[in-house]
Design an enzyme around this catalytic site. Structure first.
Site, short mmCIF file in Angstrom:
data_model
loop_
_atom_site.label_atom_id
_atom_site.label_comp_id
_atom_site.label_asym_id
_atom_site.label_seq_id
_atom_site.Cartn_x
_atom_site.Cartn_y
_atom_site.Cartn_z
N GLY A 46 0.81 -1.22 0.00
CA GLY A 46 0.00 0.00 0.00
C GLY A 46 0.84 1.26 0.00
N CYS A 47 1.90 1.24 0.79
CA CYS A 47 2.76 2.42 0.89
C CYS A 47 3.53 2.65 -0.41
CB CYS A 47 3.70 2.29 2.08
SG CYS A 47 2.80 2.19 3.64
N THR A 48 3.89 1.57 -1.08
CA THR A 48 4.56 1.69 -2.38
C THR A 48 3.60 2.28 -3.40
OG1 THR A 48 6.06 -0.12 -1.87
CG2 THR A 48 5.75 0.42 -4.20
#
Length: 156
Positions: A46-48
């Site tokens: 998700g952060c990527t």
């Protein structure tokens, strides 16, 4: 529950190191609009997705006068690897003591796949040229967040 910032609040000042150990102070960005976004962990799916979304929209955000700062509790080597792997073009700031997370209301209880856990609340805080919170967004979704943010900022 952590206190959340509201539009019109003064954005808490901070100085944090980026992936290269260079200090970034919010006060040094007075006169510019700043998007400070908090994400749980570098190099996670998700952060990527979210970081690459900011990267891919960087030129239009900068053209509209915005600087972007990503903040997580990751250490500098993890941030450097994340920046390198994803060719990220904005500073990734390290807040391992969670002082800035807490000041911005980006740390606290959240629902993670049906379980209540304490951790980083995916948040984006837009700060205006005077250091005032313009747009506080909490519990944002990683996918499609930048498009939604651009719409809220009238950049579409």
């Amino acid at each position: 529950m952590t206190d959340r910032l509201a539009a019109g609040d003064t954005a808490p000042d901070f100085t944090l190191p980026d992936q290269d150990g260079v200090e970034h102070a919010l006060a040094d960005l007075r006169g510019k609009k700043v998007i400070v976004y908090f994400y749980p962990a570098a190099s996670t799916p998700g952060c990527t997705t979210e970081a690459c979304d900011f990267r891919d929209n960087m030129s239009s955000l900068q053209a509209a006068g915005y600087e972007v700062l990503g903040v997580s509790k990751d250490d500098l080597p993890a941030l450097k690897e994340f920046q390198h792997e994803q060719a990220l073009t904005f500073p990734l700031l390290s807040d391992p003591d969670l002082v800035v997370h807490k000041a911005y209301g980006a740390w606290g209880e959240k629902n993670n796949y049906g379980k209540i856990v304490t951790g980083t609340i995916r948040s984006t805080i837009v700060v205006d040229e005077d250091g005032t919170v313009q747009l506080p967004l909490y519990n944002v979704k990683a996918t499609g967040h930048v498009a939604s943010l651009r719409k809220k900022l009238g950049l579409v």
